[in-house]
Design an enzyme around this catalytic site. Structure first.
Site, mmCIF file in Angstrom:
data_model
loop_
_atom_site.group_PDB
_atom_site.id
_atom_site.type_symbol
_atom_site.label_atom_id
_atom_site.label_comp_id
_atom_site.label_asym_id
_atom_site.label_seq_id
_atom_site.Cartn_x
_atom_site.Cartn_y
_atom_site.Cartn_z
ATOM 1 N N LYS A 21 0.828 -1.438 -0.103
ATOM 2 C CA LYS A 21 0.215 0.575 -0.289
ATOM 3 C C LYS A 21 1.095 1.774 0.026
ATOM 4 O O LYS A 21 0.765 1.843 -0.833
ATOM 5 C CB LYS A 21 -0.878 0.116 0.849
ATOM 6 C CG LYS A 21 -1.838 1.819 1.548
ATOM 7 C CD LYS A 21 -3.069 0.558 2.131
ATOM 8 C CE LYS A 21 -3.072 0.997 3.463
ATOM 9 N NZ LYS A 21 -2.725 2.222 4.455
ATOM 10 N N SER A 22 1.787 1.348 1.069
ATOM 11 C CA SER A 22 2.729 2.333 1.198
ATOM 12 C C SER A 22 3.214 2.953 -0.892
ATOM 13 O O SER A 22 3.515 3.478 -0.689
ATOM 14 C CB SER A 22 3.893 2.563 2.049
ATOM 15 O OG SER A 22 3.692 2.320 3.295
ATOM 16 N N ARG A 26 2.830 6.319 -3.417
ATOM 17 C CA ARG A 26 4.049 6.856 -3.651
ATOM 18 C C ARG A 26 4.679 6.613 -5.716
ATOM 19 O O ARG A 26 4.126 7.613 -5.429
ATOM 20 C CB ARG A 26 5.275 6.158 -3.157
ATOM 21 C CG ARG A 26 5.084 7.241 -1.201
ATOM 22 C CD ARG A 26 6.148 5.827 -0.638
ATOM 23 N NE ARG A 26 6.631 6.081 0.364
ATOM 24 C CZ ARG A 26 5.706 5.852 1.756
ATOM 25 N NH1 ARG A 26 4.089 5.699 1.492
ATOM 26 N NH2 ARG A 26 5.848 6.941 2.922
ATOM 27 N N GLY A 94 -4.887 7.732 4.718
ATOM 28 C CA GLY A 94 -4.196 8.897 5.612
ATOM 29 C C GLY A 94 -2.592 8.781 5.079
ATOM 30 O O GLY A 94 -2.434 10.344 4.497
ATOM 31 N N GLN A 169 4.902 9.690 6.885
ATOM 32 C CA GLN A 169 4.116 10.036 6.273
ATOM 33 C C GLN A 169 4.230 11.734 6.584
ATOM 34 O O GLN A 169 3.991 12.545 5.386
ATOM 35 C CB GLN A 169 2.328 9.848 6.885
ATOM 36 C CG GLN A 169 1.778 8.517 6.365
ATOM 37 C CD GLN A 169 0.813 8.270 6.930
ATOM 38 O OE1 GLN A 169 -0.397 8.923 8.053
ATOM 39 N NE2 GLN A 169 -0.004 6.917 6.482
ATOM 40 N N ASP A 320 2.250 -1.163 11.809
ATOM 41 C CA ASP A 320 0.557 -2.332 11.621
ATOM 42 C C ASP A 320 0.424 -2.550 11.459
ATOM 43 O O ASP A 320 -0.307 -3.413 11.907
ATOM 44 C CB ASP A 320 0.878 -1.193 9.623
ATOM 45 C CG ASP A 320 0.851 0.277 9.629
ATOM 46 O OD1 ASP A 320 0.251 1.139 10.121
ATOM 47 O OD2 ASP A 320 1.127 0.010 7.950
ATOM 48 N N LYS A 347 -4.222 5.990 14.181
ATOM 49 C CA LYS A 347 -4.456 4.560 13.354
ATOM 50 C C LYS A 347 -5.761 4.788 12.922
ATOM 51 O O LYS A 347 -6.511 6.050 13.004
ATOM 52 C CB LYS A 347 -3.738 3.852 13.461
ATOM 53 C CG LYS A 347 -2.309 3.304 14.064
ATOM 54 C CD LYS A 347 -1.156 4.222 12.423
ATOM 55 C CE LYS A 347 0.146 4.765 12.765
ATOM 56 N NZ LYS A 347 0.988 5.361 12.178
ATOM 57 N N ARG A 351 -5.898 1.933 17.910
ATOM 58 C CA ARG A 351 -5.592 0.493 17.521
ATOM 59 C C ARG A 351 -5.180 0.233 19.601
ATOM 60 O O ARG A 351 -5.513 -1.345 19.866
ATOM 61 C CB ARG A 351 -5.040 -0.024 16.593
ATOM 62 C CG ARG A 351 -5.217 0.204 15.964
ATOM 63 C CD ARG A 351 -4.212 -0.019 14.669
ATOM 64 N NE ARG A 351 -4.548 -0.008 12.973
ATOM 65 C CZ ARG A 351 -3.789 0.023 11.879
ATOM 66 N NH1 ARG A 351 -2.863 0.232 12.008
ATOM 67 N NH2 ARG A 351 -4.516 0.344 10.770
ATOM 68 N N ARG A 394 -7.064 -3.640 9.597
ATOM 69 C CA ARG A 394 -6.137 -4.264 10.207
ATOM 70 C C ARG A 394 -7.175 -5.014 12.077
ATOM 71 O O ARG A 394 -6.783 -5.952 11.896
ATOM 72 C CB ARG A 394 -4.627 -3.712 10.547
ATOM 73 C CG ARG A 394 -4.238 -2.583 9.668
ATOM 74 C CD ARG A 394 -2.344 -3.080 9.348
ATOM 75 N NE ARG A 394 -2.189 -2.172 8.350
ATOM 76 C CZ ARG A 394 -1.736 -1.835 7.511
ATOM 77 N NH1 ARG A 394 -1.660 -3.465 6.964
ATOM 78 N NH2 ARG A 394 -0.952 -1.503 6.367
HETATM 79 C C1 S3P Z 1 2.594 4.510 6.231
HETATM 80 C C2 S3P Z 1 3.475 5.285 7.332
HETATM 81 C C3 S3P Z 1 2.632 5.027 8.658
HETATM 82 C C4 S3P Z 1 1.572 3.879 8.434
HETATM 83 C C5 S3P Z 1 0.853 3.684 7.188
HETATM 84 C C6 S3P Z 1 1.395 3.659 6.634
HETATM 85 C C7 S3P Z 1 3.158 5.290 4.393
HETATM 86 O O1 S3P Z 1 1.822 6.090 9.284
HETATM 87 O O2 S3P Z 1 1.071 3.369 10.195
HETATM 88 O O3 S3P Z 1 -0.109 2.449 7.282
HETATM 89 O O4 S3P Z 1 2.934 4.661 4.324
HETATM 90 O O5 S3P Z 1 4.125 6.134 4.793
HETATM 91 P P1 S3P Z 1 2.586 7.174 9.998
HETATM 92 O O6 S3P Z 1 3.856 7.541 8.958
HETATM 93 O O7 S3P Z 1 2.019 7.778 10.420
HETATM 94 O O8 S3P Z 1 3.326 5.802 11.218
#
Ligand code: S3P
Length: 441
Positions: A21-22, A26, A94, A169, A320, A347, A351, A394
């Site tokens: 997902k990350s 991007r 997020g 993030q 996560d 989150k 959580r 999750r």
């Molecule tokens: C993510 C960073 C994390 C993670 C989120 C994905 C990202 O969040 O919990 O699911 O893709 O950069 P945080 O940056 O708030 O820690």
């Protein structure tokens, strides 16, 4: 949607999880900023990432999925992005929201951002503040919440920012804004969070410098200005999604499963480290480089796990994974103590609270002491309960895994949230031998 997980026997077989997902968020965003056509293979087609694709389209970017599943993004540089006529709704995402804020900070128009009830409850000031220091105007609802309006400017002022949390993030939003800044922008975080943005930007021609400082903190600096090159991305399987079948197999003696092509970037593998300490048999097979990331097939055999103490320093590499680790802890022998979980409160749901309360209703003794979660494991939990997903994918998947290994079924309300990150989760688990049924709308 309501899903019910019935107790099952050992899991077996091979099952590939969807793309990371990350990295998927991007890949779409960086491709939109580049010059030329980028191709993305293995993109996660979950709701979160589709929301990012939709937002980019509204900003005027050509984003298309071909019949062969390859996504093509027509980038004409950041300058080509145009003011959207409507608010951008990032849904539950997020990452989509915060990284996009970094891009919008460097664009000279106003964009309105919103999301679902979960995203509207999450803190945005941690991103708004550095972007404001760079010269963008960000107007949020009270408490730094969505909806917000952001008016960017170009160039932005380069800044040196110290982030309070190890948050990829926040770091990524600042680095993306840094692309539009008039000098070198740096961000220092107390410990290294996932570095996908840095790796991908460097691969596309950005000028970055990374420093691991003696006190354990991490600094990434980016030079503003350079044009990004379009590129081809291959998105690895998401280790945060692999975590669910992985734990389901690890806690069930007799299980043996393989999850091919999973990202094993060391900033994402804290769960693997922890499960091994708990006694899990877990191997990386055929480890290889794929487009700037390490990838491996994960081979997991089930057995008896022991409770362990998980240090706070490990949290950024498994942030996560605590919900599913808490399920593993509930099935282990003895006490598991997880330190340094403050970030879990912000989150998709709180959580720390949702796991402690949910496990307690399943008959597991839990306690929250400050930012520490304590779980007393005792083999198979009782189960036999109904859990609300709290708009948190999750949480939904963790309790469905728990239902499979419990003595009585666990029913999850609001399970449609799983589609944000792991479309096909229930099917994949069924193929491995789990018994998950749809019991209601
Ligand atoms: C993510 C960073 C994390 C993670 C989120 C994905 C990202 O969040 O919990 O699911 O893709 O950069 P945080 O940056 O708030 O820690």
């Amino acid at each position: 949607m309501q899903l019910r997980a019935m107790p099952h026997g050992p899991l077996a077989g091979t099952a590939a999880v969807p793309g990371d997902k990350s990295i998927s968020h991007r890949a779409l965003m960086l491709a939109a900023l580049a010059h030329g056509t980028s191709e993305i293979r293995g993109l996660l087609e979950g709701e979160d990432v589709l929301a990012t694709a939709g937002a980019l389209r509204r900003l005027g970017v050509g984003v298309d999925r071909a019949a062969d599943g390859v996504w093509r993004v027509e980038g004409h540089g950041a300058e080509a992005l145009a003011e959207p006529a409507e608010p951008l709704d990032l849904g539950n995402a997020g990452t989509g929201c915060r990284l996009l804020m970094g891009i919008l900070a460097g664009l000279p128009f106003t964009t309105f951002l919103t999301g679902d009830a979960s995203l509207r409850a999450r803190p945005m000031a941690r991103v708004a503040e550095p972007l404001q220091a760079m010269g963008a105007s960000v107007l949020t609802r009270s408490g730094g919440r969505l909806p917000l309006a952001i008016t960017g400017r170009r160039p932005l002022r380069a800044i040196d920012w110290r982030s309070r949390a190890a948050s990829a993030q926040v770091k990524s939003a600042i680095l993306l804004a840094g692309l539009a800044a008039d000098g070198v922008t740096s961000v220092t975080e107390p410990a290294a969070s996932r570095d996908h943005t840095e790796r991908m930007l460097a691969g596309m021609g950005a000028d970055l410098r990374i420093d691991h400082l003696p006190d354990g903190s991490y600094r990434a600096a980016i030079v503003g200005g350079p044009a990004l090159r379009a590129t081809s991305f291959t998105v690895p399987g998401d280790p945060s999604s692999a975590a669910f079948p992985m734990v389901a197999a690890a806690v069930m003696p007799g299980s043996a499963i393989r999850v091919p092509g999973v990202g094993v970037n060391p900033l994402r593998t804290g769960l693997v480290v922890t499960l091994r300490e708990m006694g899990a048999r877990l191997a990386f097979v055929d480890e290889r480089d794929a487009g700037g990331e390490r990838v491996a097939d994960l081979v997991i055999e089930g057995g008896e796990l022991q409770g362990v103490e998980v240090p706070a320093a490990r949290a950024p590499t498994m942030i996560d994974e605590y919900p599913i680790l808490a399920v593993a802890a509930a099935c282990a022998r003895g006490r598991t103590v997880m330190h340094g979980l403050a970030e879990l409160r912000v989150k998709e749901s709180d959580r720390l609270a949702t796991m402690a309360e949910g496990l307690a209703t399943c008959g597991v003794h839990t306690a929250v002491e400050g930012d520490t979660l304590i779980v007393d494991g005792g083999g198979r939990p009782a189960g036999g309960v109904r859990i609300d997903a709290h708009l948190d994918h999750r949480i939904a998947m963790s309790f469905l895994v728990l239902g499979g290994v419990a003595r009585a079924p666990v029913t999850v309300d609001g399970a449609e949230t799983i589609a944000t990150s792991f479309p096909g989760f229930a099917d994949l688990m069924r193929r491995l031998g789990a018994d998950i049924v749809e019991t209601g709308a």
